[in-house]
Design a protein around this motif. Structure first.
Motif, PDB file in Angstrom:
ATOM      1  N   LEU A  92       6.731   2.515  -3.290  1.00  0.00           N
ATOM      2  CA  LEU A  92       6.416   2.363  -1.868  1.00  0.00           C
ATOM      3  C   LEU A  92       6.246   3.739  -1.231  1.00  0.00           C
ATOM      4  O   LEU A  92       6.545   3.952  -0.067  1.00  0.00           O
ATOM      5  CB  LEU A  92       7.503   1.570  -1.140  1.00  0.00           C
ATOM      6  CG  LEU A  92       7.558   0.060  -1.397  1.00  0.00           C
ATOM      7  CD1 LEU A  92       8.593  -0.590  -0.495  1.00  0.00           C
ATOM      8  CD2 LEU A  92       6.218  -0.610  -1.189  1.00  0.00           C
ATOM      9  N   GLY A  93       5.770   4.681  -2.016  1.00  0.00           N
ATOM     10  CA  GLY A  93       5.418   5.992  -1.469  1.00  0.00           C
ATOM     11  C   GLY A  93       4.210   5.829  -0.562  1.00  0.00           C
ATOM     12  O   GLY A  93       3.583   4.772  -0.518  1.00  0.00           O
ATOM     13  N   THR A  94       3.880   6.904   0.159  1.00  0.00           N
ATOM     14  CA  THR A  94       2.836   6.781   1.176  1.00  0.00           C
ATOM     15  C   THR A  94       1.492   6.335   0.620  1.00  0.00           C
ATOM     16  O   THR A  94       0.838   5.446   1.160  1.00  0.00           O
ATOM     17  CB  THR A  94       2.649   8.128   1.884  1.00  0.00           C
ATOM     18  OG1 THR A  94       3.923   8.723   2.032  1.00  0.00           O
ATOM     19  CG2 THR A  94       2.011   7.929   3.229  1.00  0.00           C
ATOM     20  N   ALA A  95       1.072   6.951  -0.487  1.00  0.00           N
ATOM     21  CA  ALA A  95      -0.246   6.646  -1.027  1.00  0.00           C
ATOM     22  C   ALA A  95      -0.308   5.181  -1.450  1.00  0.00           C
ATOM     23  O   ALA A  95      -1.304   4.487  -1.231  1.00  0.00           O
ATOM     24  CB  ALA A  95      -0.556   7.560  -2.211  1.00  0.00           C
ATOM     25  N   TYR A  97       1.674   2.783  -0.290  1.00  0.00           N
ATOM     26  CA  TYR A  97       1.808   1.975   0.925  1.00  0.00           C
ATOM     27  C   TYR A  97       0.442   1.785   1.577  1.00  0.00           C
ATOM     28  O   TYR A  97       0.060   0.679   1.936  1.00  0.00           O
ATOM     29  CB  TYR A  97       2.774   2.684   1.887  1.00  0.00           C
ATOM     30  CG  TYR A  97       2.861   2.073   3.268  1.00  0.00           C
ATOM     31  CD1 TYR A  97       3.670   0.968   3.499  1.00  0.00           C
ATOM     32  CD2 TYR A  97       2.134   2.608   4.328  1.00  0.00           C
ATOM     33  CE1 TYR A  97       3.746   0.410   4.761  1.00  0.00           C
ATOM     34  CE2 TYR A  97       2.213   2.056   5.593  1.00  0.00           C
ATOM     35  CZ  TYR A  97       3.017   0.957   5.812  1.00  0.00           C
ATOM     36  OH  TYR A  97       3.089   0.410   7.061  1.00  0.00           O
ATOM     37  N   VAL A  98      -0.312   2.892   1.673  1.00  0.00           N
ATOM     38  CA  VAL A  98      -1.631   2.834   2.300  1.00  0.00           C
ATOM     39  C   VAL A  98      -2.567   1.946   1.475  1.00  0.00           C
ATOM     40  O   VAL A  98      -3.484   1.340   1.998  1.00  0.00           O
ATOM     41  CB  VAL A  98      -2.193   4.273   2.481  1.00  0.00           C
ATOM     42  CG1 VAL A  98      -3.646   4.267   2.876  1.00  0.00           C
ATOM     43  CG2 VAL A  98      -1.386   5.014   3.532  1.00  0.00           C
ATOM     44  N   ARG A  99      -2.328   1.861   0.187  1.00  0.00           N
ATOM     45  CA  ARG A  99      -3.203   1.043  -0.650  1.00  0.00           C
ATOM     46  C   ARG A  99      -2.604  -0.316  -1.011  1.00  0.00           C
ATOM     47  O   ARG A  99      -2.913  -0.900  -2.059  1.00  0.00           O
ATOM     48  CB  ARG A  99      -3.586   1.814  -1.909  1.00  0.00           C
ATOM     49  CG  ARG A  99      -4.524   2.962  -1.586  1.00  0.00           C
ATOM     50  CD  ARG A  99      -5.392   3.300  -2.747  1.00  0.00           C
ATOM     51  NE  ARG A  99      -6.369   4.321  -2.384  1.00  0.00           N
ATOM     52  CZ  ARG A  99      -7.183   4.888  -3.243  1.00  0.00           C
ATOM     53  NH1 ARG A  99      -7.141   4.542  -4.508  1.00  0.00           N
ATOM     54  NH2 ARG A  99      -8.042   5.788  -2.854  1.00  0.00           N
ATOM     55  N   GLU A 102       2.864  -3.191  -0.536  1.00  0.00           N
ATOM     56  CA  GLU A 102       3.711  -4.290  -0.065  1.00  0.00           C
ATOM     57  C   GLU A 102       3.233  -5.634  -0.612  1.00  0.00           C
ATOM     58  O   GLU A 102       4.026  -6.527  -0.895  1.00  0.00           O
ATOM     59  CB  GLU A 102       3.731  -4.320   1.469  1.00  0.00           C
ATOM     60  CG  GLU A 102       4.571  -3.194   2.044  1.00  0.00           C
ATOM     61  CD  GLU A 102       4.643  -3.259   3.561  1.00  0.00           C
ATOM     62  OE1 GLU A 102       3.570  -3.392   4.187  1.00  0.00           O
ATOM     63  OE2 GLU A 102       5.747  -3.185   4.103  1.00  0.00           O
ATOM     64  N   THR A 103       1.916  -5.766  -0.769  1.00  0.00           N
ATOM     65  CA  THR A 103       1.353  -6.991  -1.337  1.00  0.00           C
ATOM     66  C   THR A 103       1.756  -7.144  -2.801  1.00  0.00           C
ATOM     67  O   THR A 103       2.027  -8.247  -3.273  1.00  0.00           O
ATOM     68  CB  THR A 103      -0.182  -6.932  -1.241  1.00  0.00           C
ATOM     69  OG1 THR A 103      -0.527  -6.467   0.052  1.00  0.00           O
ATOM     70  CG2 THR A 103      -0.797  -8.274  -1.479  1.00  0.00           C
ATOM     71  N   CYS A 136       0.129   9.261  -7.497  1.00  0.00           N
ATOM     72  CA  CYS A 136      -0.553   8.787  -6.294  1.00  0.00           C
ATOM     73  C   CYS A 136      -2.038   8.540  -6.512  1.00  0.00           C
ATOM     74  O   CYS A 136      -2.656   7.759  -5.799  1.00  0.00           O
ATOM     75  CB  CYS A 136      -0.364   9.793  -5.176  1.00  0.00           C
ATOM     76  SG  CYS A 136       1.352  10.255  -4.940  1.00  0.00           S
ATOM     77  N   GLY A 137      -2.615   9.228  -7.489  1.00  0.00           N
ATOM     78  CA  GLY A 137      -4.038   9.050  -7.761  1.00  0.00           C
ATOM     79  C   GLY A 137      -4.350   7.649  -8.251  1.00  0.00           C
ATOM     80  O   GLY A 137      -5.500   7.219  -8.222  1.00  0.00           O
ATOM     81  N   LEU A 138      -3.330   6.938  -8.724  1.00  0.00           N
ATOM     82  CA  LEU A 138      -3.548   5.607  -9.290  1.00  0.00           C
ATOM     83  C   LEU A 138      -2.960   4.527  -8.391  1.00  0.00           C
ATOM     84  O   LEU A 138      -2.726   3.415  -8.819  1.00  0.00           O
ATOM     85  CB  LEU A 138      -2.897   5.523 -10.667  1.00  0.00           C
ATOM     86  CG  LEU A 138      -3.454   6.489 -11.696  1.00  0.00           C
ATOM     87  CD1 LEU A 138      -2.552   6.531 -12.917  1.00  0.00           C
ATOM     88  CD2 LEU A 138      -4.847   6.102 -12.104  1.00  0.00           C
ATOM     89  N   ARG A 151      -3.161   1.422 -10.518  1.00  0.00           N
ATOM     90  CA  ARG A 151      -4.199   0.586  -9.916  1.00  0.00           C
ATOM     91  C   ARG A 151      -3.881  -0.898 -10.088  1.00  0.00           C
ATOM     92  O   ARG A 151      -4.712  -1.692 -10.515  1.00  0.00           O
ATOM     93  CB  ARG A 151      -5.566   0.889 -10.531  1.00  0.00           C
ATOM     94  CG  ARG A 151      -6.027   2.332 -10.294  1.00  0.00           C
ATOM     95  CD  ARG A 151      -7.376   2.623 -10.938  1.00  0.00           C
ATOM     96  NE  ARG A 151      -7.699   4.037 -10.858  1.00  0.00           N
ATOM     97  CZ  ARG A 151      -8.114   4.766 -11.903  1.00  0.00           C
ATOM     98  NH1 ARG A 151      -8.254   4.204 -13.096  1.00  0.00           N
ATOM     99  NH2 ARG A 151      -8.401   6.032 -11.760  1.00  0.00           N
TER     100      ARG A 151
END
Lengths: 170, 131, 489
Positions: A92-95, A97-99, A102-103, A136-138, A151
Motif C-alpha cells: 500500500l505504498g504510494t505508487a 495506492y495510486v494504481r 486497495e482493489t 514501484c515500477g510494477l 502488475r
C-alpha cells in the motif's frame, strides 16, 4: 506500528531451551545491541515471538522482559501471534495506492474470506498490507514471503492463491 | 583469493580479471565475446526476468553459441520496460531490449546474435550519460 | 549513449551495468580506485576538504552538507568512532536505495571505508531494511568478497588503515530513517529519536562520534574522490551540485529510476524522460518527498529542482520519491493517505506528532467523507504549522506537509468536498456511487465478472444491478464497461 491492543499475561515456564537463539547469541562478538538480531532469529526459526521466547531472550541478555516486549511491539515486522504458512502482503505504498492497490486487497479478502491482518482457518495464509517493497515500477505489487508479484490485477488474485495452495502443507 | 597488498596490486588485478567480467574489454581476448545482461533486481525478477534468462540460455545452448554468456545485473531504471536485456558486442554500442516475452528472447538470440539484425519491436531508446 | 541525454548517472553509474555479485566487475569500472587513491596519496583532511568543496549535500532529504558532517566527526576526539549507512528506505514510493544496494553494493562499501579513513573510524554498520532480501544478499556477498581481497578488514591494501563492516537489520519502522532513532535501534532499543544537539558527529552510536549518511549520498563519494571536486561541480547548480536520483512512479508512462543534474525542471523529468502521462491525460500534480513532502501543482512544472526550490513550494527533496498524479487523483485523498501513514508510524514520543497528526487525520477523514466543516480548513493549516514548529524530530516536523501543501494549491478541491459534498476526482468512496444505466446496459456480464467483491448480479443479456450495500466503490466496473453504461455520481 505499535500494537496497542497487545496485552501481557504471565507466560508459561520458558521451554527447555532455544538452541538457535543460543547459537546466535554465542556467535555475536558484541552482546550490546543484540536484542533485535535475536528477535529476528527467533522469528525466523519459530515463526513468531511467543511470550516464552520474549522472556527467554530477556534472561539471556539480562534485561527486563518489559524492554523486550517494548521492542517487539515497536517494530511492525515482529509478530506476537502465529502467522499462516504463506504471508501475503499487499503493498500500500504510494505508487501502488495510486494504481489501485486497495482493489487488490479487497480481492484477496474476498478470495480468502478473511480481513486484513487475519489468518485463514487452515493456517495457510495471513493477509496483511506492507509499506512499499520498492518495486514501484510494477505497481500494484503483492509480496508473498520473499517473492514479489508485479502488475497484479484483481483477476490474478485467484491464480496466485491457487498456486500457493498447490505448494502448501510441506 | 589472495589479498591485494598495494595500489599496484589493485591495478594489476583490474587488468588481469577484465576478461572474466561482464564488461567487454578492449583487446583480442574479447574480440568475439557477446554478453547478454539481464536486469535481475527485485523489480526485474518480479516481472519475470529469471524466465527470460532461462529462455535465452536454452536458445544459446540449442544453437551452440559458445561465445555468448548471460549475466545478471541490477536495475537499469527502466522499470516500465521490464524484463529487459542489454546486448553487448565488442566494438559496437549496446542494444537495449525491453518488454521481453519468451518469444522475443528467442528472437533476440536467433536474429541479433546469429544474424546481426535488430529485433525492432523490442528495442528501447536509451539516452543516459554516464560521465 | 547520447551526449545531450537528460539523464546523467553518477550514483547509478554501475546499476544495471555490472554484475553485482562479482567484485571483478566493480573493480573493472575503476572500483576501489578512489579508496586506494585516498589511502596512498591523500591525508584524511584532504579527503574531507574534497568532499566539502564538492558541495555534496545529504541525499536522504534534508540536504545538509556532507563535508561539514565529516569534518565535525573528524574533529571529535575519541578512540572509537563509527560510520553508519542509513539504508532504511521507508518512504513509500522511493526505491533508489534498494536499486543501489542490489545493483552496486561495492560502491557503498568503498564510500564507507573512505569515510572511515577520513573521520578516523574503524567500524561501519549498514542499517538495512529487512524487507529487501536481495539487497541484503548482495551486501553480504560483497562484504565477503571485499574482505577476501583485502579491500576491507585489517590493513586494507597492505597499508595501515583497517575498516570492518557489518549489517544490521531494521524491523519495519519508518521513524528509524531519522538518524538518532536509527542509532537507538542499532543499540537494541525502540527506534525513538532524541533531541539534537548533541549531533551524532559529536555523540552518536554508543555515545561515540558517528557519521551517518544515506545510501545515495555515499554512492557519490567514490566518484568525487577519484575525479575531484571540480569534476563533480560541473553538474547541478551552485547551491546544489551534482545529480539526484528520483523514483518516478504514478500516472506517468515510463516509470522507473532516473538520475538528473540538480536544477533540471520537473517538466523534463515527467515529459521527456517519463514519456508524459498515461492515456494522454493531463498532469495535475507531482508529489515529491513522500510523507514528508508536498504536492506541486502542474503550473509549477518548470521549476528547476533543487533543495531550496522544492522547499519554497512547501514540499521537499526527501529521499526522491516522485509520484505523478492526474485528474483522476483526489488531492484530499492523497493528503489523507500520507497522514494515515505518518499517524501510524509516529513513534509516540512527542505530543505534537503523536496527537497532532491524529487530529489532522481525523479532519481529513471527515472531509473525504462529506462531514467536513469550512472551519476545518483553517484549523488544518493552523494545527499543521504548530506540529511543524514543535515536533521533536524530522518525521513530525515534516508530516503535515502533504496536508498543508495540498490545501495551499488545491483549496477549491477541499471546498468542493466540504461545501458541495462532492469529490471532483471521483475517488472519495463516501462521496461517489456507481449505478447501472438501464437503457445502456447490454447484459454483457463484464462488470459482474470483474467486480472484486461480486456485488453485481444479472442474467446474460439482461440489465445488471449493483448491490449498493456490498459495493466497495472501487470503480472497476465503471472502467471496464464497454458500453459506458455505468454512471458515477
Amino acid at each position: 506500528m505499535t500494537q496497542e491492543t497487545a496485552e501481557w499475561t504471565e507466560p508459561a515456564e520458558p521451554a527447555e531451551g532455544y538452541p538457535e537463539i543460543d547459537a546466535l547469541f554465542d556467535s555475536l562478538p558484541n552482546k550490546n545491541g543484540a536484542l533485535i538480531p535475536l528477535l529476528h532469529k527467533a522469528q525466523e526459526v519459530y515463526g513468531y515471538l511467543s511470550q516464552e521466547i520474549q522472556v527467554y531472550v530477556a534472561q539471556k541478555l539480562n534485561i527486563p522482559a518489559a524492554k523486550v516486549f517494548g521492542v517487539a511491539t515497536f517494530y511492525s515486522l515482529f509478530n506476537l501471534e502465529k502467522k499462516g504458512q504463506f504471508k501475503i502482503n499487499v503493498c500500500l505504498g504510494t505508487a501502488c495506492y495510486v494504481r489501485g492497490a486497495e482493489t487488490i486487497l479487497a480481492a484477496f479478502e474476498k478470495e480468502l474470506g478473511i480481513d486484513q491482518t487475519e489468518t485463514t482457518k487452515d493456517g495457510m495464509f495471513t493477509l496483511d498490507s506492507i509499506r512499499c517493497v520498492g518495486a514501484c515500477g510494477l505497481a500494484p505489487v503483492v509480496m508473498i514471503d520473499d517473492k514479489v508479484y508485479g502488475r497484479v490485477t484483481p483477476g490474478d488474485v485467484k491464480t496466485i492463491v491457487d498456486e500457493h495452495l498447490g505448494q502448501g502443507g510441506q | 583469493m589472495e589479498k591485494l597488498t598495494s595500489w599496484d596490486a589493485l591495478k594489476n588485478y583490474r587488468e588481469k580479471t577484465c576478461g572474466q567480467t561482464s564488461l567487454l574489454c578492449v583487446g583480442e581476448q574479447d574480440a568475439n565475446r557477446v554478453v547478454l545482461a539481464v536486469g535481475e533486481a527485485t523489480c526485474g525478477v518480479a516481472a519475470g526476468a529469471k524466465k527470460i534468462a532461462d529462455t535465452l540460455q536454452e536458445e544459446i545452448d540449442r544453437l551452440g553459441l559458445k561465445n555468448a554468456s548471460i549475466i545478471a545485473t541490477g536495475c537499469f531504471g527502466y522499470c516500465y520496460a521490464e524484463p529487459m536485456v542489454e546486448v553487448r558486442m565488442p566494438g559496437k554500442p549496446s542494444v537495449y531490449y525491453g518488454y521481453l516475452t519468451e518469444e522475443a528472447a528467442r528472437d533476440i538470440v536467433v536474429k541479433h546474435l546469429v544474424h546481426g539484425q535488430l529485433v525492432e519491436n523490442n528495442v528501447l531508446p536509451v539516452e543516459v550519460n554516464i560521465p | 549513449m547520447s551526449e545531450k541525454a537528460a539523464q546523467v548517472r553518477i550514483a547509478l553509474r554501475n546499476c544495471g551495468v555490472i554484475d553485482p555479485e562479482n567484485i571483478s566487475d566493480y573493480i573493472a569500472t575503476d572500483g576501489y580506485e578512489a579508496l586506494a587513491k585516498a589511502l596512498f596519496s591523500m591525508t584524511p583532511d584532504e579527503v574531507i576538504e574534497t568532499v566539502k568543496k564538492s558541495g555534496l549535500r545529504g541525499r536522504g532529504g534534508a540536504g545538509f552538507p556532507t563535508g561539514i558532517k565529516w569534518e565535525t566527526a573528524r574533529k571529535s576526539q575519541s578512540d572509537v568512532k563509527y560510520v553508519l549507512c542509513n539504508a532504511d528506505e521507508g518512504d513509500p514510493g522511493a526505491f533508489m536505495d534498494r536499486s543501489l544496494l542490489e545493483g552496486d553494493p561495492h560502491c557503498i562499501l568503498e564510500a564507507m571505508a573512505l569515510c572511515g579513513y577520513a573521520i578516523g573510524a574503524q567500524e561501519g554498520i549498514i542499517y538495512v531494511r529487512a524487507e529487501y532480501p536481495l539487497a541484503v544478499k548482495h551486501l553480504q556477498l560483497a562484504i565477503r568478497q571485499a574482505e577476501a581481497l583485502g579491500l576491507l578488514g585489517d590493513n586494507i591494501l597492505g597499508g595501515d588503515f583497517s575498516f570492518h563492516l557489518s549489517l544490521y537489520f531494521g524491523a519495519g519502522a519508518f521513524v528509524c530513517g531519522e538518524e538518532t532513532s536509527l542509532m537507538n535501534s542499532v543499540q537494541g532499543g525502540r527506534g525513538e529519536p532524541r533531541i539534537k544537539p548533541p549531533f551524532p558527529a559529536v555523540s552518536g552510536l554508543w555515545n561515540a562520534p558517528t557519521n551517518i549518511n544515506n545510501v545515495e549520498t555515499y554512492a557519490n563519494i567514490p566518484q568525487i574522490i577519484r575525479n575531484g571536486w571540480e569534476w563533480f561541480r560541473q553538474f547541478g547548480t551552485e547551491k546544489s551540485p551534482g545529480t539526484k536520483v528520483f523514483a518516478l512512479a504514478g500516472r506517468v508512462n515510463n516509470v522507473g529510476l532516473v538520475e538528473v543534474p540538480m536544477g533540471t525542471p520537473l517538466r523534463t523529468i515527467i515529459e521527456d524522460i517519463g514519456g508524459g502521462i498515461q492515456g494522454g491525460r493531463r498532469c495535475k500534480a507531482v508529489q515529491t518527498g513522500g510523507p514528508s513532502g508536498g504536492c506541486i501543482p502542474a503550473e509549477h512544472l518548470d521549476t528547476p529542482i533543487d533543495y531550496e526550490s522544492l522547499a519554497g513550494l512547501g514540499s521537499m527533496m526527501g529521499s526522491g520519491g516522485m509520484i505523478v498524479m492526474d485528474e483522476g487523483d483526489c488531492m484530499v485523498g492523497i493528503a489523507k493517505f500520507y497522514l494515515t501513514f505518518t499517524a501510524e508510524e509516529s513513534c509516540g514520543k512527542c505530543t505534537p506528532c503523536r496527537i497532532g497528526n491524529r487530529r489532522l487525520l481525523e479532519m481529513l477523514t471527515r472531509i473525504t467523507e462529506g462531514e467536513g466543516r469550512m472551519k476545518d480548513l483553517d484549523e488544518l493549516d493552523i494545527l499543521g504549522n504548530i506540529i511543524k514548529d514543535t515536533a521533536l524530530c524530522g518525521l513530525g516536523m515534516s508530516s503535515p506537509n502533504p496536508a498543508i501543501s495540498t490545501l495551499r494549491f488545491f483549496r477549491d478541491e477541499y471546498e468542493a468536498h466540504v461545501r458541495d459534498k462532492r469529490c471532483p476526482a471521483g475517488t472519495c468512496k463516501k462521496l461517489v456511487g456507481y449505478k447501472i444505466l438501464e437503457d445502456k446496459c447490454m447484459g454483457c456480464t463484464v462488470c459482474a465478472r470483474n467486480c472484486p467483491v461480486s456485488c453485481i448480479s444479472g442474467a446474460r443479456k439482461k440489465v445488471h444491478v449493483i448491490d449498493q450495500k456490498r459495493c466497495v466503490k472501487c470503480g472497476v466496473c465503471h472502467s471496464k464497461c464497454p458500453f459506458d453504461a455505468i454512471a458515477r455520481g
